[in-house]
Design an enzyme around this catalytic site. Structure first.
Site, PDB file in Angstrom:
ATOM      1  N   SER A  20       0.841  -1.190   0.000  1.00 33.26           N
ATOM      2  CA  SER A  20       0.000   0.000   0.000  1.00 33.26           C
ATOM      3  C   SER A  20       0.882   1.246   0.000  1.00 33.26           C
ATOM      4  O   SER A  20       1.902   1.289   0.689  1.00 33.26           O
ATOM      5  CB  SER A  20      -0.902   0.016   1.230  1.00 33.26           C
ATOM      6  OG  SER A  20      -1.577   1.253   1.291  1.00 33.26           O
ATOM      7  N   LEU A  21       0.451   2.249  -0.772  1.00 34.93           N
ATOM      8  CA  LEU A  21       1.186   3.524  -0.789  1.00 34.93           C
ATOM      9  C   LEU A  21       0.586   4.503   0.225  1.00 34.93           C
ATOM     10  O   LEU A  21       1.119   5.591   0.424  1.00 34.93           O
ATOM     11  CB  LEU A  21       1.122   4.150  -2.183  1.00 34.93           C
ATOM     12  CG  LEU A  21       1.908   3.451  -3.287  1.00 34.93           C
ATOM     13  CD1 LEU A  21       1.583   4.082  -4.636  1.00 34.93           C
ATOM     14  CD2 LEU A  21       3.412   3.566  -3.018  1.00 34.93           C
ATOM     15  N   LYS A  71     -15.181  -2.538   2.748  1.00 40.61           N
ATOM     16  CA  LYS A  71     -15.805  -1.266   2.353  1.00 40.61           C
ATOM     17  C   LYS A  71     -17.324  -1.217   2.572  1.00 40.61           C
ATOM     18  O   LYS A  71     -17.880  -0.147   2.776  1.00 40.61           O
ATOM     19  CB  LYS A  71     -15.489  -0.958   0.891  1.00 40.61           C
ATOM     20  CG  LYS A  71     -14.085  -0.413   0.698  1.00 40.61           C
ATOM     21  CD  LYS A  71     -13.868  -0.003  -0.743  1.00 40.61           C
ATOM     22  CE  LYS A  71     -12.530   0.672  -0.924  1.00 40.61           C
ATOM     23  NZ  LYS A  71     -12.243   1.044  -2.308  1.00 40.61           N
ATOM     24  N   ASP A 107     -13.104   7.790  -2.761  1.00 40.04           N
ATOM     25  CA  ASP A 107     -12.761   7.238  -4.093  1.00 40.04           C
ATOM     26  C   ASP A 107     -13.553   7.991  -5.168  1.00 40.04           C
ATOM     27  O   ASP A 107     -13.053   8.239  -6.265  1.00 40.04           O
ATOM     28  CB  ASP A 107     -13.138   5.754  -4.194  1.00 40.04           C
ATOM     29  CG  ASP A 107     -12.154   4.843  -3.472  1.00 40.04           C
ATOM     30  OD1 ASP A 107     -11.010   5.272  -3.216  1.00 40.04           O
ATOM     31  OD2 ASP A 107     -12.551   3.700  -3.138  1.00 40.04           O
ATOM     32  N   ALA A 132     -17.650  -4.721 -11.623  1.00 40.88           N
ATOM     33  CA  ALA A 132     -18.865  -4.362 -10.869  1.00 40.88           C
ATOM     34  C   ALA A 132     -18.625  -4.478  -9.362  1.00 40.88           C
ATOM     35  O   ALA A 132     -19.561  -4.709  -8.597  1.00 40.88           O
ATOM     36  CB  ALA A 132     -20.028  -5.269 -11.302  1.00 40.88           C
ATOM     37  N   GLY A 133     -17.363  -4.306  -8.938  1.00 40.41           N
ATOM     38  CA  GLY A 133     -17.039  -4.360  -7.506  1.00 40.41           C
ATOM     39  C   GLY A 133     -17.085  -2.970  -6.884  1.00 40.41           C
ATOM     40  O   GLY A 133     -17.778  -2.077  -7.389  1.00 40.41           O
ATOM     41  N   GLY A 134     -16.318  -2.782  -5.807  1.00 43.65           N
ATOM     42  CA  GLY A 134     -16.342  -1.519  -5.067  1.00 43.65           C
ATOM     43  C   GLY A 134     -15.852  -0.340  -5.890  1.00 43.65           C
ATOM     44  O   GLY A 134     -16.474   0.735  -5.887  1.00 43.65           O
TER      45      GLY A 134
HETATM   46  P1  NAP Z   1     -13.638  -5.844  -5.744  1.00 40.48           P
HETATM   47  O1  NAP Z   1     -14.789  -5.164  -5.102  1.00 40.48           O
HETATM   48  O2  NAP Z   1     -13.152  -7.132  -5.183  1.00 40.48           O
HETATM   49  O3  NAP Z   1     -14.039  -6.073  -7.302  1.00 40.48           O
HETATM   50  C1  NAP Z   1     -13.164  -6.746  -8.159  1.00 40.48           C
HETATM   51  C2  NAP Z   1     -13.684  -6.685  -9.596  1.00 40.48           C
HETATM   52  O4  NAP Z   1     -12.712  -7.323 -10.445  1.00 40.48           O
HETATM   53  C3  NAP Z   1     -14.989  -7.417  -9.827  1.00 40.48           C
HETATM   54  O5  NAP Z   1     -15.699  -6.808 -10.888  1.00 40.48           O
HETATM   55  C4  NAP Z   1     -14.503  -8.813 -10.240  1.00 40.48           C
HETATM   56  O6  NAP Z   1     -15.432  -9.537 -11.019  1.00 40.48           O
HETATM   57  C5  NAP Z   1     -13.347  -8.438 -11.118  1.00 40.48           C
HETATM   58  N1  NAP Z   1     -12.374  -9.521 -11.231  1.00 40.48           N
HETATM   59  C6  NAP Z   1     -11.416  -9.879 -10.329  1.00 40.48           C
HETATM   60  N2  NAP Z   1     -10.701 -10.907 -10.786  1.00 40.48           N
HETATM   61  C7  NAP Z   1     -11.207 -11.226 -12.014  1.00 40.48           C
HETATM   62  C8  NAP Z   1     -10.904 -12.200 -12.997  1.00 40.48           C
HETATM   63  N3  NAP Z   1      -9.907 -13.073 -12.839  1.00 40.48           N
HETATM   64  N4  NAP Z   1     -11.643 -12.235 -14.134  1.00 40.48           N
HETATM   65  C9  NAP Z   1     -12.649 -11.361 -14.325  1.00 40.48           C
HETATM   66  N5  NAP Z   1     -13.003 -10.400 -13.421  1.00 40.48           N
HETATM   67  C10 NAP Z   1     -12.286 -10.340 -12.283  1.00 40.48           C
HETATM   68  O7  NAP Z   1     -12.375  -4.888  -5.815  1.00 40.48           O
HETATM   69  P2  NAP Z   1     -12.378  -3.283  -5.955  1.00 40.48           P
HETATM   70  O8  NAP Z   1     -12.385  -2.657  -4.626  1.00 40.48           O
HETATM   71  O9  NAP Z   1     -13.445  -2.914  -6.923  1.00 40.48           O
HETATM   72  O10 NAP Z   1     -10.923  -3.050  -6.573  1.00 40.48           O
HETATM   73  C11 NAP Z   1     -10.662  -3.332  -7.930  1.00 40.48           C
HETATM   74  C12 NAP Z   1      -9.334  -2.715  -8.352  1.00 40.48           C
HETATM   75  O11 NAP Z   1      -9.406  -1.295  -8.205  1.00 40.48           O
HETATM   76  C13 NAP Z   1      -8.140  -3.158  -7.499  1.00 40.48           C
HETATM   77  O12 NAP Z   1      -7.061  -3.360  -8.381  1.00 40.48           O
HETATM   78  C14 NAP Z   1      -7.875  -1.961  -6.601  1.00 40.48           C
HETATM   79  O13 NAP Z   1      -6.513  -1.854  -6.233  1.00 40.48           O
HETATM   80  C15 NAP Z   1      -8.256  -0.831  -7.520  1.00 40.48           C
HETATM   81  N6  NAP Z   1      -8.615   0.404  -6.795  1.00 40.48           N
HETATM   82  C16 NAP Z   1      -7.885   1.507  -7.064  1.00 40.48           C
HETATM   83  C17 NAP Z   1      -8.174   2.679  -6.412  1.00 40.48           C
HETATM   84  C18 NAP Z   1      -7.365   3.896  -6.725  1.00 40.48           C
HETATM   85  O14 NAP Z   1      -7.372   4.823  -5.908  1.00 40.48           O
HETATM   86  N7  NAP Z   1      -6.699   3.966  -7.855  1.00 40.48           N
HETATM   87  C19 NAP Z   1      -9.234   2.743  -5.486  1.00 40.48           C
HETATM   88  C20 NAP Z   1      -9.982   1.591  -5.252  1.00 40.48           C
HETATM   89  C21 NAP Z   1      -9.652   0.418  -5.916  1.00 40.48           C
HETATM   90  P3  NAP Z   1     -16.474 -10.546 -10.307  1.00 40.48           P
HETATM   91  O15 NAP Z   1     -17.595  -9.686  -9.779  1.00 40.48           O
HETATM   92  O16 NAP Z   1     -16.873 -11.460 -11.381  1.00 40.48           O
HETATM   93  O17 NAP Z   1     -15.708 -11.242  -9.193  1.00 40.48           O
END
Ligand code: NAP
Length: 294
Positions: A20-21, A71, A107, A132-134
């Protein structure tokens, strides 16, 4: 960095914390402003989340960030949530108040600012959201907030894509979003036709392509990327993902995830400490974070 006996504590609740940064970024802000505060990783298993929040409150913690997998689960532990968290349906920042911790979703602010500072207008835009996650929920809330014209939501798990599009449609009071599977790209208006050329802003919000899996992208089809005028990547490590490379090859402007991370942290820090960070300090933190990702 030094902290006195009266110093404040903030931290990151996650499981696992992993790389984490955020500690680097928040401790940089405190150091530059001369604020007596430390930000630490607080690895917390899901079954311990309630106890961790109560413990943090009892020990006087000023604020916390929460990330995967807390979250949504954290909401029931809070005294209230603000409009940003209500819109997204998830919380990433807790701010200490008289009554307990109040939840925010910074976010949403971070993503919106990282896109708008590049001069992109979201009002009336047509968007394709992958995931479609967080993070996708924050992106969907941004598109709703900013007056997008239409959103396609593509996800591996169909139920989750439908859940997010139903929520967006309920909040907007119209058929703003449509869910699709990865096999249904041909249903996107303009796919493989000149009508689709550079029509959409595409937002990549899955984990696919994250370090160390840097040779992966959620979609490889060049015709898909030909539809993008702008491609937004939410992943920040690596700074340039395969999704961004494919988008650039198709002629799209790309925006990486590091600025989103920066601005969500800026907003959280400002909420905790009731300060306004200068552009100079924000730029300094960004340069430091870029360096850490090398
Ligand atoms: P999350 O709620 O766990 O959602 C993950 C998403 O990725 C879901 O849509 C999931 O699909 C999909 N996914 C994961 N593995 C997959 C695979 N092998 N094949 C197809 N789909 C896959 O996670 P999140 O909180 O949304 O975070 C997602 C990313 O955003 C992470 O990399 C996180 O570091 C990044 N992020 C960045 C920031 C930023 O400030 N830049 C802020 C928040 C998050 P399913 O629904 O089918 O499981």
């Amino acid at each position: 960095m030094s902290i006195s006996a009266k110093g404040h504590v903030c931290g990151l609740l996650a499981y696992p914390v992993g790389h984490s940064l955020s500690p680097d970024m928040h401790n940089y802000f405190s150091e530059k402003l001369g604020i007596d505060e430390v930000y630490i990783p607080l690895e917390t298993a899901p079954e311990d989340l309630g106890a961790a929040i109560k413990g943090a409150w009892a020990m006087g913690f000023l604020g916390m960030n929460v990330t995967i997998p807390h979250k949504q689960a954290v909401i029931k532990e809070l005294s209230e949530i603000d409009i940003s968290a209500k819109l997204v349906g998830a919380v990433n920042t807790l701010v200490r108040t008289q009554k307990g911790y109040k939840g925010y979703n910074t976010d949403l602010y971070g993503l919106t600012k990282s896109i708008k500072e590049r001069g992109l207008k979201l009002s009336g835009c047509e968007a394709i959201l992958i995931g479609a996650g967080g993070a996708a929920a924050a992106a969907a809330a941004m598109l709703l907030n900013e007056g997008a014209k239409h959103i396609y939501i593509i996800n591996r798990t169909a139920k989750r894509a439908r859940g997010l599009s139903d929520r967006v449609n309920e909040l907007s009071g119209r058929e703003l979003a449509k869910s699709l599977s990865y096999d249904e790209l041909s249903l996107i208006k303009g796919y493989k036709s000149s009508e689709g050329n550079k029509r959409y802003i595409i937002i990549q919000s899955t984990n696919i392509g994250m370090s160390p899996h840097t040779d992966e992208a959620p979609i490889l089809d060049a015709a898909f990327y030909a539809m993008a005028h702008t491609a937004v990547e939410i992943i920040f490590n690596p700074r340039s993902t395969l999704f961004m490379k494919l988008s650039e090859e198709a002629g799209a402007t790309t925006i990486g995830g590091l600025k989103m991370l920066l601005y969500q942290g800026v907003k959280a820090y400002e909420l905790w400490n009731n300060v306004k960070l200068s552009d100079e300090i924000i730029d300094g933190a960004y340069r430091m974070m870029k360096e850490r990702l090398r």
